[in-house]
Design a protein around this motif. Structure first.
Motif, PDB file in Angstrom:
ATOM      1  N   GLN A  27       0.865  -1.181   0.000  1.00  0.00           N
ATOM      2  CA  GLN A  27       0.000   0.000   0.000  1.00  0.00           C
ATOM      3  C   GLN A  27       0.908   1.240   0.000  1.00  0.00           C
ATOM      4  N   MET A  28       1.181   1.775  -1.193  1.00  0.00           N
ATOM      5  CA  MET A  28       2.107   2.900  -1.349  1.00  0.00           C
ATOM      6  C   MET A  28       1.345   4.228  -1.389  1.00  0.00           C
ATOM      7  N   HIS A  29       1.961   5.276  -0.821  1.00  0.00           N
ATOM      8  CA  HIS A  29       1.276   6.576  -0.749  1.00  0.00           C
ATOM      9  C   HIS A  29       2.060   7.674  -1.456  1.00  0.00           C
ATOM     10  N   LEU A  30       1.329   8.371  -2.330  1.00  0.00           N
ATOM     11  CA  LEU A  30       1.882   9.499  -3.083  1.00  0.00           C
ATOM     12  C   LEU A  30       1.032  10.737  -2.819  1.00  0.00           C
ATOM     13  N   TYR A  31       1.664  11.778  -2.308  1.00  0.00           N
ATOM     14  CA  TYR A  31       0.980  13.060  -2.112  1.00  0.00           C
ATOM     15  C   TYR A  31       1.250  13.911  -3.347  1.00  0.00           C
ATOM     16  N   TRP A  32       0.204  14.119  -4.146  1.00  0.00           N
ATOM     17  CA  TRP A  32       0.403  14.808  -5.415  1.00  0.00           C
ATOM     18  C   TRP A  32       0.846  16.249  -5.166  1.00  0.00           C
TER      19      TRP A  32
END
Length: 425
Positions: free
Chosen positions: A179-184
């Motif tokens: 579960q990877m998280h990217l803050y645009w």
């Protein structure tokens, strides 16, 4: 050479330790595993999957739901009469920082983020504090599981799903896959000055280029079937290209969401939009790629000056109408205990009570690709709330008991202790 006053230094360290000690651990002891079958009788069962069962019975064994219905019989089960009580599935809280933050104003007790824009190799499991004082507080409102999420700028790392009654991260961790998280990247406060705004735009483009290059570099290793030697960041991203995980993209505006969709299409990513204020505006494209949404602005304010004051409240209903798969989240640590009341708010703005409950239980579990949480159904985990009223209504909700995988959880907490203390004043 500087002379150190050893006695004074030790005294200061002891004082600091005594001040921080209550912040880092709670006094509640995790429950032992279920040791015998239990039959709960005569309750109003809010199953989520099969409607509401009046005067229903629930049989649990070995941490799972063995049977549900009316007039159940078990010769070897302990019987608990729940006449007049309501039973709901345990709440699954998404996009929280539970276990990562104790006091947000104290930097040393905040482990949400790391410096840098590309940290996909980092996992919250290395920082999660199962003894957090926050955990008993949120459990008191029926939250049984939490998605613990890193924060940052850019690729922030990997989240984890945990149960909230455990000795340590190993006991708490619930398997979900990557579960990877990217803050645009975004311009948080656009300047009205043309020159300053131009610089802001240049900085934004640089941040986007760094992220795009990171994805491209990792993809090249993936298609070459090689592991990038010595580069943990690139290596940790490779399962995304194989479809073995999900990329959670934190984005609110339509422009951000459309860029996120383009990224997903380019690499065939499975994505979840977190925040999702404008997700309903991009519903067609989101449905085309099978994207999901965690909407976190249920109790928020409108993001544009010309929008209705209740715009944020209506968006779950708009998402429902467009057919986008969504769940409700609450981006916080201790404040995530208000998630059931945020769900209740949506009932006044278009969702039914069943849809609102499902958005913080079964749908929340499905967002994380978990298929045995969030419902009162045979074969599901025996994680549920026993309440004296409607858990979505702050005026009537009264959680009396919480079971997590068949274990009765201690609902005492720091706030309850202080309440009892000052009653005696």
């Amino acid at each position: 050479m500087m002379k150190i006053n050893t006695k004074k230094t030790l005294l200061n360290l002891a004082l600091l330790t005594s001040l921080l000690a209550p912040v880092h651990a709670n006094d509640m002891v995790p429950s032992a595993a279920q040791s015998e079958p239990i039959l709960f009788t005569n309750a109003t069962l809010h199953t989520v999957t099969d409607g509401v069962i009046k005067n229903g019975d629930l049989l649990i064994e070995n941490g799972k739901i063995l049977a549900i219905g009316n007039n159940l019989v078990s010769s070897d089960a302990a019987i608990i009469d729940l006449s007049g009580k309501h039973v709901f599935p345990g709440i699954v809280a998404l996009d929280t920082s539970i276990g990562l933050v104790e006091v947000s104003a104290v930097k040393e007790s905040d482990d949400r983020r790391e410096i840098g824009a590309v940290n996909p190799q980092l996992s919250v499991t290395t920082a999660y504090n199962a003894d957090s004082e926050v955990i008993p507080t949120v459990r008191h409102n029926g939250i049984a599981y939490a998605q613990v999420v890193p924060s940052g700028n850019g690729l922030a790392g990997q989240s984890a799903l945990v149960n909230l009654d455990a000795w340590n991260i190993d006991d708490a961790l619930y398997p979900t896959g990557l579960q990877m998280h990217l803050y645009w990247p975004q311009i948080r406060w656009p300047s009205s000055d043309e020159k300053r705004y131009k610089k802001q735009q240049e900085q934004l483009n640089k941040r986007l280029n760094i992220l795009n290059q990171s994805f491209e570099d990792s993809y090249r290793f993936y298609i070459a079937n090689k592991k990038p030697s010595g580069d943990q960041a690139l290596a940790s991203m490779m399962p995304l290209f194989a479809g073995e995980g999900q990329l959670y993209i934190h984005a609110d505006t339509q422009s951000q969401i459309e860029q996120a969709i383009s990224l997903a299409r380019k690499y065939d990513f499975k994505i979840v939009i977190v925040g999702g204020y404008d997700a309903w505006r991009s519903a067609v494209a989101l449905n085309e790629i099978g994207a999901k949404v965690i909407y976190t602005n249920t109790l928020g304010l409108p993001k544009r000056r010309d929008e209705p004051i209740d715009q944020a409240f209506k968006i779950p209903s708009l998402l429902k109408q467009t057919g986008v798969a969504f769940a409700l989240g609450y981006s916080s640590s201790w404040d995530s205990r208000n998630l059931p009341f945020a769900a209740g708010q949506t009932v006044s703005y278009g969702l039914t009570k069943q849809e609102a409950l499902k958005a913080i239980t079964l749908d929340a579990a499905k967002i994380m690709n978990v298929d045995n949480l969030g419902a009162l159904s045979k074969g599901y985990k025996a994680s549920f709330i026993i309440s004296n009223g409607d858990i979505l209504d702050p005026s009537t909700a009264k959680v009396e008991q919480l079971y997590i995988e068949g274990r009765k959880v201690d609902l005492n907490n720091r706030q309850q202790q202080l309440y009892q203390k000052y009653l005696k004043r």
